[in-house]
Design a protein around this motif. Structure first.
Motif, PDB file in Angstrom:
ATOM      1  N   SER A   1       0.843  -1.197   0.000  1.00 51.51           N
ATOM      2  CA  SER A   1       0.000   0.000   0.000  1.00 51.51           C
ATOM      3  C   SER A   1       0.875   1.242   0.000  1.00 51.51           C
ATOM      4  O   SER A   1       2.093   1.162   0.187  1.00 51.51           O
ATOM      5  CB  SER A   1      -0.903   0.014   1.241  1.00 51.51           C
ATOM      6  N   THR A   2       0.230   2.401  -0.184  1.00 53.05           N
ATOM      7  CA  THR A   2       0.962   3.675  -0.111  1.00 53.05           C
ATOM      8  C   THR A   2       1.552   3.862   1.280  1.00 53.05           C
ATOM      9  O   THR A   2       2.674   4.357   1.435  1.00 53.05           O
ATOM     10  CB  THR A   2       0.034   4.851  -0.450  1.00 53.05           C
ATOM     11  N   GLY A   3       0.801   3.469   2.305  1.00 54.37           N
ATOM     12  CA  GLY A   3       1.314   3.569   3.675  1.00 54.37           C
ATOM     13  C   GLY A   3       2.592   2.772   3.853  1.00 54.37           C
ATOM     14  O   GLY A   3       3.549   3.238   4.486  1.00 54.37           O
ATOM     15  N   ASP A   4       2.632   1.560   3.281  1.00 56.05           N
ATOM     16  CA  ASP A   4       3.834   0.730   3.355  1.00 56.05           C
ATOM     17  C   ASP A   4       5.002   1.406   2.621  1.00 56.05           C
ATOM     18  O   ASP A   4       6.148   1.379   3.083  1.00 56.05           O
ATOM     19  CB  ASP A   4       3.580  -0.645   2.724  1.00 56.05           C
ATOM     20  N   SER A   5       4.707   1.997   1.466  1.00 56.78           N
ATOM     21  CA  SER A   5       5.750   2.677   0.687  1.00 56.78           C
ATOM     22  C   SER A   5       6.342   3.845   1.468  1.00 56.78           C
ATOM     23  O   SER A   5       7.558   4.074   1.454  1.00 56.78           O
ATOM     24  CB  SER A   5       5.177   3.178  -0.646  1.00 56.78           C
ATOM     25  N   LEU A   6       5.483   4.594   2.147  1.00 57.48           N
ATOM     26  CA  LEU A   6       5.959   5.714   2.959  1.00 57.48           C
ATOM     27  C   LEU A   6       6.882   5.232   4.075  1.00 57.48           C
ATOM     28  O   LEU A   6       7.913   5.858   4.362  1.00 57.48           O
ATOM     29  CB  LEU A   6       4.769   6.471   3.554  1.00 57.48           C
ATOM     30  N   GLU A   7       6.530   4.115   4.688  1.00 54.26           N
ATOM     31  CA  GLU A   7       7.379   3.556   5.742  1.00 54.26           C
ATOM     32  C   GLU A   7       8.755   3.196   5.187  1.00 54.26           C
ATOM     33  O   GLU A   7       9.783   3.484   5.808  1.00 54.26           O
ATOM     34  CB  GLU A   7       6.726   2.310   6.345  1.00 54.26           C
ATOM     35  N   LYS A   8       8.766   2.575   4.007  1.00 50.98           N
ATOM     36  CA  LYS A   8      10.032   2.191   3.391  1.00 50.98           C
ATOM     37  C   LYS A   8      10.884   3.415   3.082  1.00 50.98           C
ATOM     38  O   LYS A   8      12.107   3.398   3.259  1.00 50.98           O
ATOM     39  CB  LYS A   8       9.786   1.394   2.105  1.00 50.98           C
ATOM     40  N   LEU A   9      10.229   4.480   2.620  1.00 49.82           N
ATOM     41  CA  LEU A   9      10.963   5.700   2.289  1.00 49.82           C
ATOM     42  C   LEU A   9      11.601   6.305   3.535  1.00 49.82           C
ATOM     43  O   LEU A   9      12.783   6.683   3.519  1.00 49.82           O
ATOM     44  CB  LEU A   9      10.024   6.699   1.610  1.00 49.82           C
ATOM     45  N   PHE A  10      10.855   6.385   4.621  1.00 48.24           N
ATOM     46  CA  PHE A  10      11.387   7.029   5.822  1.00 48.24           C
ATOM     47  C   PHE A  10      12.267   6.105   6.656  1.00 48.24           C
ATOM     48  O   PHE A  10      12.960   6.567   7.555  1.00 48.24           O
ATOM     49  CB  PHE A  10      10.237   7.618   6.648  1.00 48.24           C
ATOM     50  N   GLU A  11      12.268   4.816   6.336  1.00 48.47           N
ATOM     51  CA  GLU A  11      13.235   3.897   6.941  1.00 48.47           C
ATOM     52  C   GLU A  11      14.559   3.942   6.187  1.00 48.47           C
ATOM     53  O   GLU A  11      15.548   3.376   6.628  1.00 48.47           O
ATOM     54  CB  GLU A  11      12.682   2.463   6.900  1.00 48.47           C
ATOM     55  N   GLY A  12      14.549   4.593   5.012  1.00 49.19           N
ATOM     56  CA  GLY A  12      15.750   4.661   4.202  1.00 49.19           C
ATOM     57  C   GLY A  12      15.879   3.513   3.217  1.00 49.19           C
ATOM     58  O   GLY A  12      16.927   3.350   2.583  1.00 49.19           O
ATOM     59  N   ASN A  13      14.824   2.706   3.057  1.00 48.13           N
ATOM     60  CA  ASN A  13      14.866   1.571   2.140  1.00 48.13           C
ATOM     61  C   ASN A  13      14.334   1.903   0.746  1.00 48.13           C
ATOM     62  O   ASN A  13      14.342   1.050  -0.136  1.00 48.13           O
ATOM     63  CB  ASN A  13      14.057   0.406   2.722  1.00 48.13           C
ATOM     64  N   ALA A  14      13.823   3.106   0.563  1.00 50.28           N
ATOM     65  CA  ALA A  14      13.347   3.577  -0.746  1.00 50.28           C
ATOM     66  C   ALA A  14      13.613   5.076  -0.839  1.00 50.28           C
ATOM     67  O   ALA A  14      13.726   5.759   0.187  1.00 50.28           O
ATOM     68  CB  ALA A  14      11.863   3.282  -0.926  1.00 50.28           C
ATOM     69  N   ASP A  15      13.734   5.573  -2.075  1.00 50.83           N
ATOM     70  CA  ASP A  15      14.046   6.986  -2.293  1.00 50.83           C
ATOM     71  C   ASP A  15      12.895   7.743  -2.940  1.00 50.83           C
ATOM     72  O   ASP A  15      12.744   8.943  -2.751  1.00 50.83           O
ATOM     73  CB  ASP A  15      15.284   7.110  -3.193  1.00 50.83           C
ATOM     74  N   ILE A  16      12.099   7.038  -3.722  1.00 50.45           N
ATOM     75  CA  ILE A  16      10.949   7.616  -4.423  1.00 50.45           C
ATOM     76  C   ILE A  16       9.813   6.612  -4.311  1.00 50.45           C
ATOM     77  O   ILE A  16      10.054   5.398  -4.296  1.00 50.45           O
ATOM     78  CB  ILE A  16      11.269   7.851  -5.917  1.00 50.45           C
ATOM     79  N   LEU A  17       8.592   7.097  -4.210  1.00 47.18           N
ATOM     80  CA  LEU A  17       7.473   6.163  -4.235  1.00 47.18           C
ATOM     81  C   LEU A  17       6.456   6.625  -5.269  1.00 47.18           C
ATOM     82  O   LEU A  17       6.304   7.817  -5.517  1.00 47.18           O
ATOM     83  CB  LEU A  17       6.832   6.008  -2.858  1.00 47.18           C
ATOM     84  N   ILE A  18       5.800   5.650  -5.864  1.00 46.28           N
ATOM     85  CA  ILE A  18       4.710   5.958  -6.778  1.00 46.28           C
ATOM     86  C   ILE A  18       3.419   5.485  -6.126  1.00 46.28           C
ATOM     87  O   ILE A  18       3.340   4.362  -5.626  1.00 46.28           O
ATOM     88  CB  ILE A  18       4.893   5.318  -8.172  1.00 46.28           C
ATOM     89  N   SER A  19       2.452   6.380  -6.106  1.00 47.47           N
ATOM     90  CA  SER A  19       1.190   6.109  -5.433  1.00 47.47           C
ATOM     91  C   SER A  19       0.043   6.560  -6.318  1.00 47.47           C
ATOM     92  O   SER A  19       0.232   7.342  -7.251  1.00 47.47           O
ATOM     93  CB  SER A  19       1.151   6.853  -4.094  1.00 47.47           C
ATOM     94  N   GLY A  20      -1.156   6.092  -5.990  1.00 47.08           N
ATOM     95  CA  GLY A  20      -2.325   6.498  -6.751  1.00 47.08           C
ATOM     96  C   GLY A  20      -3.245   7.425  -5.991  1.00 47.08           C
ATOM     97  O   GLY A  20      -4.341   7.722  -6.445  1.00 47.08           O
ATOM     98  N   ARG A  21      -2.817   7.872  -4.843  1.00 47.85           N
ATOM     99  CA  ARG A  21      -3.692   8.748  -4.063  1.00 47.85           C
ATOM    100  C   ARG A  21      -2.921   9.918  -3.468  1.00 47.85           C
ATOM    101  O   ARG A  21      -1.689   9.878  -3.331  1.00 47.85           O
ATOM    102  CB  ARG A  21      -4.376   7.970  -2.936  1.00 47.85           C
ATOM    103  N   ALA A  22      -3.678  10.933  -3.087  1.00 45.70           N
ATOM    104  CA  ALA A  22      -3.096  12.069  -2.377  1.00 45.70           C
ATOM    105  C   ALA A  22      -2.705  11.622  -0.969  1.00 45.70           C
ATOM    106  O   ALA A  22      -3.227  10.630  -0.453  1.00 45.70           O
ATOM    107  CB  ALA A  22      -4.106  13.215  -2.299  1.00 45.70           C
ATOM    108  N   LEU A  23      -1.798  12.332  -0.363  1.00 41.27           N
ATOM    109  CA  LEU A  23      -1.382  11.989   0.994  1.00 41.27           C
ATOM    110  C   LEU A  23      -2.402  12.499   2.005  1.00 41.27           C
ATOM    111  O   LEU A  23      -3.062  13.510   1.792  1.00 41.27           O
ATOM    112  CB  LEU A  23      -0.007  12.586   1.285  1.00 41.27           C
TER     113      LEU A  23
END
Length: 216
Positions: free
Chosen positions: A70-92
């Motif tokens: 999910s987008t929530g999971d992607s955000l977690e990965k980004l702020f854990e430092g495991n991702a740099d960019i995320l693609i999502s289908g919804r507004a935050l």
């Protein structure tokens, strides 16, 4: 007198070395926090709606990708430092971290007073409202006839009566909830979401975003 001068000279010399060392550490820490991520280090995370796009990124650009639930999971990965960019289908959502978002493809935002999951084939059973051109919106969904998609100035005055279809820029989850539109039990209707890249502009160069936009 000479011994005294030597003593002060030695103390001054040690102080200069210490100041230089501390300055070097501070500079490294500053550089680390403001470091621009290189292309060969990029990791793009995405939710199931855009798994196919993640595969394109790997094949056409060579960036590493990370499939999330999910987008929530992607955000977690980004702020854990495991991702740099995320693609999502919804507004935050208001409670989620503020990131820069760039819409890179066509799609809409479906909202209502309460969150719900529906099949696209059943859209015609709901009262539908949009602040966009109804003819254009209807052209993306077989079950929507433009005559039954009412154009309004403010969709937030209508969400308690049905489903509103609006743009990402006009989506406010402090006043509405997500309507999940599926083609079948596991596949989301592609145009019920708009593809958005979220990232930290201080760390991601514009040229990288342009590559991702051109790949979509």
């Amino acid at each position: 007198m000479i011994k005294s001068k030597k003593k002060y000279f030695f103390i001054g010399f040690v102080a200069l070395i210490l100041i230089g060392f501390l300055t070097l550490i501070g500079t490294r820490e500053h550089d680390s926090s403001d470091e621009v991520i290189e292309e060969n280090e990029i990791v793009v995370a995405g939710c199931p709606t855009f798994y196919r796009y993640l595969e394109q990124i790997e094949n056409e650009i060579g960036f590493e990708t990370l499939k999330t639930g999910s987008t929530g999971d992607s955000l977690e990965k980004l702020f854990e430092g495991n991702a740099d960019i995320l693609i999502s289908g919804r507004a935050l959502r208001p409670e989620e971290p503020a990131l820069r978002g760039i819409v890179i493809g066509e799609g809409f935002s479906f909202i209502s007073e309460n969150s719900m999951q529906i099949y696209s084939r059943n859209l015609g059973e709901f009262d539908l409202y949009t602040d966009l051109e109804s003819k254009k919106v209807a052209s993306y969904f077989e079950s929507i006839e433009k005559e039954y998609l009412e154009e309004v100035e403010d969709v937030y005055k209508k969400i308690e009566k049905g489903i509103a279809i609006t743009s990402v820029d006009n989506t406010d989850y402090s006043r509405s909830e997500v309507v999940h539109v599926y083609e079948d039990y596991k596949t989301r209707h592609r145009f019920s979401r708009a593809p958005i890249l979220y990232f930290d502009p201080e760390k991601i160069d514009e040229s990288i975003i342009n590559q991702l936009k051109n790949t979509f």
